[in-house]
Scaffold this motif. Structure first.
Motif, PDB file in Angstrom:
ATOM      1  N   LEU A  79       0.830  -1.209   0.000  1.00 21.20           N
ATOM      2  CA  LEU A  79       0.000   0.000   0.000  1.00 21.20           C
ATOM      3  C   LEU A  79       0.865   1.261   0.000  1.00 21.20           C
ATOM      4  CD1 LEU A  79      -2.838  -1.041   2.471  1.00 21.20           C
ATOM      5  CD2 LEU A  79      -3.094  -0.517   0.036  1.00 21.20           C
ATOM      6  N   GLY A 122      -7.725  -1.583   0.556  1.00 28.06           N
ATOM      7  CA  GLY A 122      -7.050  -0.468  -0.091  1.00 28.06           C
ATOM      8  C   GLY A 122      -6.575  -0.769  -1.509  1.00 28.06           C
ATOM      9  N   PHE A 123      -6.783  -1.996  -1.978  1.00 17.85           N
ATOM     10  CA  PHE A 123      -6.364  -2.411  -3.319  1.00 17.85           C
ATOM     11  C   PHE A 123      -7.575  -2.572  -4.226  1.00 17.85           C
ATOM     12  CE2 PHE A 123      -3.222  -4.222  -0.399  1.00 17.85           C
ATOM     13  CZ  PHE A 123      -2.025  -3.811  -0.971  1.00 17.85           C
TER      14      PHE A 123
END
Length: 172
Positions: A79, A122-123
């Protein structure tokens, strides 16, 4: 060196067709000293190494905790690099399975897994896959780096080593 048993399948590194990046992780754990050393390697679709990291940790309660914390570090590193599509691979089968699912786990172990599950949001794509240690050699080599540097009892604090990262202060 040990050779795989009869009928064993050895997975070799291969170019990813649908994903941009592959991240391998491995960890070694010293139960008596409650210490771990993790290795993380990020490769692009051509197999080129984009980044690597070795992290030493103290006061680790269990093998599961060492493996789960390394998986957390792997996802966090990805991230921080701004990656959007990743395949995370390691030989920690229980951590990989629990990270891939969205189910809840026991309270003690669940905290590590909840962290991973929250971070993976978050991906665009974040896939977890088990890989045998034989196919995870670079990350395993980094995870055993502590032994080559003879840092067994000399590391004063947790931290990163290698590849331009903070080097540990040694007490002699």
């Amino acid at each position: 060196k040990k050779l795989p048993g009869k009928g064993s399948k050895i997975e070799r590194w291969r170019i990813l067709e649908w994903l941009n990046l592959k991240i391998n992780f491995d960890v070694t754990f010293n139960k008596q000293e409650r210490r771990s050393c993790s290795g993380i390697v990020i490769r692009d679709s051509n197999g080129e190494i984009l980044g690597s990291k070795t992290v030493l940790k103290n006061n680790i309660p269990s093998v599961f905790a060492a493996k789960a914390l390394t998986c957390v570090q792997t996802v966090q590193m990805s991230l921080k690099m701004g990656l959007s599509m990743v395949e995370v691979k390691g030989d920690a089968l229980s951590v990989i399975r629990k990270s891939q699912s969205n189910g809840l786990d026991k309270p003690k172990k669940g905290a590590y897994i909840r962290d991973i599950q929250q971070l993976k949001r978050g991906f665009q794509i974040c896939w977890f896959k088990h890989t045998p240690r034989m196919a995870n050699r670079v990350a395993h080599t980094l995870a055993t780096k502590e032994k080559w540097l003879e840092l067994n009892r000399d590391v004063k604090e947790d931290g990163e080593i290698g590849n331009g990262r903070k080097l540990k202060t040694l007490s002699r």
